[in-house]
Design a protein around this motif. Sequence first.
Motif, PDB file in Angstrom:
ATOM      1  N   GLY A  29      -7.563   8.034  14.207  1.00 48.08           N
ATOM      2  CA  GLY A  29      -6.760   8.545  13.101  1.00 48.08           C
ATOM      3  C   GLY A  29      -7.587   9.210  12.035  1.00 48.08           C
ATOM      4  O   GLY A  29      -7.055   9.768  11.086  1.00 48.08           O
ATOM      5  N   ASP A  63      -3.707   8.107  18.672  1.00 51.31           N
ATOM      6  CA  ASP A  63      -3.967   7.478  17.377  1.00 51.31           C
ATOM      7  C   ASP A  63      -3.276   6.112  17.315  1.00 51.31           C
ATOM      8  O   ASP A  63      -2.051   6.039  17.196  1.00 51.31           O
ATOM      9  N   HIS A 118       1.621  -5.528  12.103  1.00 50.96           N
ATOM     10  CA  HIS A 118       1.825  -6.311  10.897  1.00 50.96           C
ATOM     11  C   HIS A 118       2.378  -7.693  11.252  1.00 50.96           C
ATOM     12  O   HIS A 118       3.367  -7.801  11.983  1.00 50.96           O
ATOM     13  N   SER A 128      -4.345   0.571   3.518  1.00 47.29           N
ATOM     14  CA  SER A 128      -5.251  -0.569   3.626  1.00 47.29           C
ATOM     15  C   SER A 128      -6.653  -0.138   4.045  1.00 47.29           C
ATOM     16  O   SER A 128      -6.847   0.916   4.650  1.00 47.29           O
ATOM     17  N   ARG A 135     -12.113   2.777   7.486  1.00 48.88           N
ATOM     18  CA  ARG A 135     -11.355   3.547   6.494  1.00 48.88           C
ATOM     19  C   ARG A 135     -11.384   2.777   5.181  1.00 48.88           C
ATOM     20  O   ARG A 135     -10.866   1.665   5.127  1.00 48.88           O
ATOM     21  N   THR A 183       0.836  -1.208   0.000  1.00 50.00           N
ATOM     22  CA  THR A 183       0.000   0.000   0.000  1.00 50.00           C
ATOM     23  C   THR A 183       0.866   1.251   0.000  1.00 50.00           C
ATOM     24  O   THR A 183       0.926   1.986  -0.976  1.00 50.00           O
ATOM     25  N   ARG A 190       3.265  12.120  15.969  1.00 48.48           N
ATOM     26  CA  ARG A 190       1.878  11.636  15.925  1.00 48.48           C
ATOM     27  C   ARG A 190       1.304  11.683  17.324  1.00 48.48           C
ATOM     28  O   ARG A 190       1.959  11.260  18.277  1.00 48.48           O
ATOM     29  N   SER A 207       1.848   4.605   8.626  1.00 50.19           N
ATOM     30  CA  SER A 207       2.469   5.087   7.402  1.00 50.19           C
ATOM     31  C   SER A 207       3.697   5.929   7.774  1.00 50.19           C
ATOM     32  O   SER A 207       3.700   6.619   8.788  1.00 50.19           O
TER      33      SER A 207
HETATM   34  O1  TXA Z   1      -1.782   0.394   4.437  1.00 50.39           O
HETATM   35  C1  TXA Z   1      -1.708   0.700   5.624  1.00 50.39           C
HETATM   36  O2  TXA Z   1      -2.631   0.506   6.429  1.00 50.39           O
HETATM   37  C2  TXA Z   1      -0.398   1.340   6.105  1.00 50.39           C
HETATM   38  C3  TXA Z   1       0.700   0.301   5.954  1.00 50.39           C
HETATM   39  C4  TXA Z   1       2.017   0.785   6.494  1.00 50.39           C
HETATM   40  O3  TXA Z   1       0.313  -0.884   6.591  1.00 50.39           O
HETATM   41  N1  TXA Z   1      -0.517   1.771   7.456  1.00 50.39           N
HETATM   42  C5  TXA Z   1      -1.262   2.843   7.817  1.00 50.39           C
HETATM   43  O4  TXA Z   1      -1.192   3.123   9.176  1.00 50.39           O
HETATM   44  O5  TXA Z   1      -1.913   3.494   7.037  1.00 50.39           O
HETATM   45  P1  TXA Z   1      -1.721   4.492   9.789  1.00 50.39           P
HETATM   46  O6  TXA Z   1      -1.293   4.448  11.206  1.00 50.39           O
HETATM   47  O7  TXA Z   1      -1.267   5.626   8.979  1.00 50.39           O
HETATM   48  O8  TXA Z   1      -3.278   4.353   9.736  1.00 50.39           O
HETATM   49  C6  TXA Z   1      -3.904   3.385  10.561  1.00 50.39           C
HETATM   50  C7  TXA Z   1      -5.346   3.709  10.726  1.00 50.39           C
HETATM   51  C8  TXA Z   1      -5.548   4.969  11.515  1.00 50.39           C
HETATM   52  O9  TXA Z   1      -6.639   5.682  10.938  1.00 50.39           O
HETATM   53  C9  TXA Z   1      -5.900   4.454  12.910  1.00 50.39           C
HETATM   54  O10 TXA Z   1      -6.721   5.360  13.634  1.00 50.39           O
HETATM   55  C10 TXA Z   1      -6.640   3.192  12.570  1.00 50.39           C
HETATM   56  O11 TXA Z   1      -5.957   2.647  11.457  1.00 50.39           O
HETATM   57  N2  TXA Z   1      -6.552   2.245  13.698  1.00 50.39           N
HETATM   58  C11 TXA Z   1      -5.448   1.665  14.207  1.00 50.39           C
HETATM   59  N3  TXA Z   1      -5.756   0.911  15.275  1.00 50.39           N
HETATM   60  C12 TXA Z   1      -7.088   0.997  15.442  1.00 50.39           C
HETATM   61  C13 TXA Z   1      -8.012   0.447  16.365  1.00 50.39           C
HETATM   62  N4  TXA Z   1      -7.611  -0.366  17.350  1.00 50.39           N
HETATM   63  N5  TXA Z   1      -9.317   0.755  16.223  1.00 50.39           N
HETATM   64  C14 TXA Z   1      -9.737   1.572  15.216  1.00 50.39           C
HETATM   65  N6  TXA Z   1      -8.911   2.124  14.313  1.00 50.39           N
HETATM   66  C15 TXA Z   1      -7.602   1.845  14.410  1.00 50.39           C
END
Ligand code: TXA
Length: 357
Positions: free
Chosen positions: A231, A65, A70, A184, A197, A38, A61, A146
């Motif tokens: 996030g 959030d 992975h 993703s 998302r 991604t 950050r 990210s």
């Molecule tokens: O494609 C992707 O998902 C990339 C690659 C690196 O894997 N990662 C990514 O991570 O986009 P990030 O941290 O930029 O976005 C993760 C999203 C955020 O909107 C966060 O709030 C949500 O996932 N998230 C993470 N843990 C969560 C949880 N326990 N409950 C609800 N939302 C969660």
Amino acid sequence: MRATTVFTVDPTAIDGELIQRAARVLLSGGLVAFPTETVYGLGANALDALAVRRIFAAKERPAYDPLIVHLADVADLGRIACDIPPLVSDLAAHFWPGPLTLVLPRGADVPPEVTAGGETVAVRVPAHPVAQALICAAGVPIAAPSANRFGRLSPTCAADVLADLDGRIEVLLDGGPTVVGVESTVLSLVGEPVILRPGGVSREALEAILGPLTVSERSVLSAEDLLESPGLLLQHYAPQAPLVLYIGTSSAMRAAYLSEALRYQQSGVLVGLLVADEDLPFLAGQGLLVETAGSAEDLETVARRLFSALRALDAAGAEVILARDFGVTGLGLAIRDRLTRAAGGHVVEVPPLRSER
Ligand code: TXA
Ligand code: MG
């Protein structure tokens, strides 16, 4: 910190020694950025609370959030999550490895830093061979958001990562540009399934297995939404320049953003346009700054090039960006989500032209 060490890794012929070195950095509490299919991720050992805290510092950050964990294989899910519902095996069989993140009840070993103190954890099994090799070599789950500074566009190549994080992380694995280009899909399985998302796995593909799904509504953000997926701030994934998103039929969007662009041009403002290949003939010869993300009929290409096209407009000095929409079918939904957030609410819904009514 010293400058970031960059290891160039060919995804089709992975240098195991470089991966081992990166894995050792992770296991000693360091930060390693790596390609996924991604976007690039900013990785730390998910079981090491101090290392995870360094992710938040490097990205600037906010701690509320939570991060995605992975794994190399669905078989490791029990290390991270508990009370795993039976439909996870169906979803994993269809979409893992791949751009789907599942939100599940948190396992006991996951430090609260990863989940922002919450009782759920987001998990995904990435498909990129470099990500797979790194997770396997480290032998631990890798927490990775990210690899951009908070609020900036996600990185789709190594240069994007360095632009935001050089000197803030120990290692960057450069595996070339990413393929999917948007993050993703985040699907919550805590309670009724809901897409938190939109992303690389389409709503339609998920609905083929799960039946009709709701997509969390974030155009008007409430405090509850923020708690549900913190996030999901509206002003997120933003280029430097303010962005306005136009939604409507192709010709209506084009008429609206073109007249606005010419108005800006007349008043001496450098305006950048994010368009589709099909729009180019209508924009030629007017001295406008234009980036195409690809054909509107080929949303995989548009998604792959979306962030780099926005970065290119920023780099060219655009003072304002006008972007067209690509619909909500398939990857269109994720593209609209990212553009809506980049617009921070500045969305113009253009009515159909008289000839189209
Ligand atoms: O494609 C992707 O998902 C990339 C690659 C690196 O894997 N990662 C990514 O991570 O986009 P990030 O941290 O930029 O976005 C993760 C999203 C955020 O909107 C966060 O709030 C949500 O996932 N998230 C993470 N843990 C969560 C949880 N326990 N409950 C609800 N939302 C969660
Ligand atoms: Mg992000």
